[in-house]
Design a protein around this motif. Structure first.
Motif, PDB file in Angstrom:
ATOM      1  N   ALA A  18     -27.978  63.097  19.269  1.00  0.00           N
ATOM      2  CA  ALA A  18     -29.113  62.877  18.367  1.00  0.00           C
ATOM      3  C   ALA A  18     -28.771  61.876  17.267  1.00  0.00           C
ATOM      4  O   ALA A  18     -29.635  61.122  16.825  1.00  0.00           O
ATOM      5  N   ASN A  37     -40.565  59.108  18.299  1.00  0.00           N
ATOM      6  CA  ASN A  37     -40.219  60.498  18.583  1.00  0.00           C
ATOM      7  C   ASN A  37     -38.907  60.569  19.336  1.00  0.00           C
ATOM      8  O   ASN A  37     -38.670  59.781  20.243  1.00  0.00           O
ATOM      9  N   THR A  43     -33.318  65.581  12.875  1.00  0.00           N
ATOM     10  CA  THR A  43     -31.916  66.000  12.844  1.00  0.00           C
ATOM     11  C   THR A  43     -31.257  65.487  11.559  1.00  0.00           C
ATOM     12  O   THR A  43     -30.574  66.233  10.851  1.00  0.00           O
TER      13      THR A  43
HETATM   14  P1  ADP Z   1     -37.235  62.915  15.798  1.00  0.00           P
HETATM   15  O1  ADP Z   1     -37.388  63.775  14.594  1.00  0.00           O
HETATM   16  O2  ADP Z   1     -36.970  61.486  15.483  1.00  0.00           O
HETATM   17  O3  ADP Z   1     -38.370  63.080  16.779  1.00  0.00           O
HETATM   18  P2  ADP Z   1     -35.147  64.791  16.570  1.00  0.00           P
HETATM   19  O4  ADP Z   1     -34.052  64.772  15.572  1.00  0.00           O
HETATM   20  O5  ADP Z   1     -36.112  65.927  16.511  1.00  0.00           O
HETATM   21  O6  ADP Z   1     -35.905  63.380  16.575  1.00  0.00           O
HETATM   22  O7  ADP Z   1     -34.494  64.806  18.037  1.00  0.00           O
HETATM   23  C1  ADP Z   1     -33.501  63.870  18.438  1.00  0.00           C
HETATM   24  C2  ADP Z   1     -33.044  64.262  19.841  1.00  0.00           C
HETATM   25  O8  ADP Z   1     -32.341  65.497  19.796  1.00  0.00           O
HETATM   26  C3  ADP Z   1     -34.180  64.460  20.827  1.00  0.00           C
HETATM   27  O9  ADP Z   1     -33.757  64.016  22.092  1.00  0.00           O
HETATM   28  C4  ADP Z   1     -34.385  65.961  20.834  1.00  0.00           C
HETATM   29  O10 ADP Z   1     -34.922  66.396  22.069  1.00  0.00           O
HETATM   30  C5  ADP Z   1     -32.977  66.474  20.618  1.00  0.00           C
HETATM   31  N1  ADP Z   1     -32.953  67.759  19.872  1.00  0.00           N
HETATM   32  C6  ADP Z   1     -33.506  68.003  18.660  1.00  0.00           C
HETATM   33  N2  ADP Z   1     -33.260  69.271  18.259  1.00  0.00           N
HETATM   34  C7  ADP Z   1     -32.523  69.844  19.257  1.00  0.00           C
HETATM   35  C8  ADP Z   1     -31.935  71.150  19.452  1.00  0.00           C
HETATM   36  N3  ADP Z   1     -32.055  72.109  18.520  1.00  0.00           N
HETATM   37  N4  ADP Z   1     -31.254  71.356  20.588  1.00  0.00           N
HETATM   38  C9  ADP Z   1     -31.113  70.390  21.535  1.00  0.00           C
HETATM   39  N5  ADP Z   1     -31.635  69.150  21.417  1.00  0.00           N
HETATM   40  C10 ADP Z   1     -32.331  68.877  20.296  1.00  0.00           C
END
Ligand code: ADP
Length: 292
Positions: A18, A37, A43
């Motif tokens: 991430a 996205n 994260t």
């Molecule tokens: P954004 O906020 O820019 O949409 P995120 O930080 O939510 O991005 O997600 C970044 C990546 O990490 C994505 O591929 C997402 O699917 C993955 N991801 C986010 N949270 C988790 C988690 N708790 N466990 C596994 N993968 C995650």
């Protein structure tokens, strides 16, 4: 106060990378974190907000070592997460009063004064007695920002705050945010370029877990000056154009596709140079990250 992030990395169990060595210097004022996205924005925001741990790297807020001194950060942090629950049967005033107590504003006189001032500031004074279950999306977000502003934070983080708001509510929310952020660090995380364009003196573009570019919007736009070209075309011609050129975006204009291409010189007949905007910067960086 400055927020300094160095070489932050995070891989989730299951292998998603991430964050891949994210470094950012964020001064006071409104900072826009732009990314599609899945880019890693939430994260990063949750890590700064001390809600999850990175695998490596460091974060400093002024003198505070964010990853070590979590209580120190929480005292000066206001965080509006992407999704948050509110007890639907409580009024806005009761909800805010409750969070004020949690924030350590224990004297009831002072609490009443703070709650009342924040309800005014967020334009919720008229509906202070209304149960939040009946609030619109925009009203909920404004209450969220009121909660985030309790206790005079030095760092405010808002994660995708305008998703799902109608244009009027969106404008109202962005105006409110612009009044908040002059002397404190405000990070606005979003995939909506428009949100950032009007509001932020500095932006970073993040894609696939890495910072692609950082700077003032004007500087970023100046860097692609003369390199963005547009062409009105047809649907049938799109696949071939996409093969031959670096198409950064496609939009429909009166039902017909118009492509924008990144190139140092004119890509060919029919192409016209355009005055680039922040959206071109964004799409250029995101498409380059996807192609890599
Ligand atoms: P954004 O906020 O820019 O949409 P995120 O930080 O939510 O991005 O997600 C970044 C990546 O990490 C994505 O591929 C997402 O699917 C993955 N991801 C986010 N949270 C988790 C988690 N708790 N466990 C596994 N993968 C995650």
């Amino acid at each position: 106060m400055e927020l300094v992030i160095e070489d932050l990395s995070k891989t989730y169990p299951g292998g998603t990378r991430a964050l891949r060595g994210v470094s950012l210097k964020i001064p006071t004022g409104m900072f826009g974190l732009l990314g599609p996205n899945g880019a890693g924005k939430s994260t990063l925001m949750r890590t700064i907000a001390t809600l999850q741990e990175p695998d490596a790297g460091s974060i400093r807020l002024g003198d505070i070592d964010v990853l070590r001194d979590k209580d120190g950060v929480r005292r000066v942090l206001g965080y509006l997460p992407q999704e948050f629950g509110l007890y639907p049967n409580l009024s806005a005033e009761v909800v805010l009063d409750h969070f004020a107590t949690l924030k350590g504003i224990t004297r009831s006189r002072e609490r009443a004064r703070v709650v009342s001032a924040l309800l005014e500031q967020t334009n919720l004074a008229d509906v202070r007695k209304v149960n939040v279950g009946g609030f619109s999306g925009g009203m909920k977000q404004r209450l969220g920002i009121a909660i985030a502003l309790l206790g005079d934070p030095k760092l405010v983080i808002v994660d995708e705050p305008t998703a799902g708001l109608d244009p009027t509510e969106r404008h109202r929310f962005l105006n409110l945010l612009s009044e908040v952020g002059e002397n404190i660090v405000v990070i606005l995380s979003t995939h909506i370029v428009e949100d950032v364009r009007e509001l932020c003196s500095n932006v970073a573009i993040i894609a696939r877990g890495a910072v692609r570019q950082q700077g003032a919007p004007d500087e970023l736009i100046a860097a692609i000056q003369g390199k963005i070209w547009r062409l009105r075309t047809t649907r049938d011609a799109l696949p071939d154009l996409q093969q031959r050129h670096r198409v950064i975006s496609t939009r429909l204009i009166a039902g017909r596709p118009e492509i924008r291409v990144f190139a140092d010189a004119s890509p060919g007949e029919g192409f016209a140079a355009v005055e680039p905007d922040l959206e071109d910067v964004y799409f250029h960086q995101v498409s380059a990250a996807e192609a890599a």
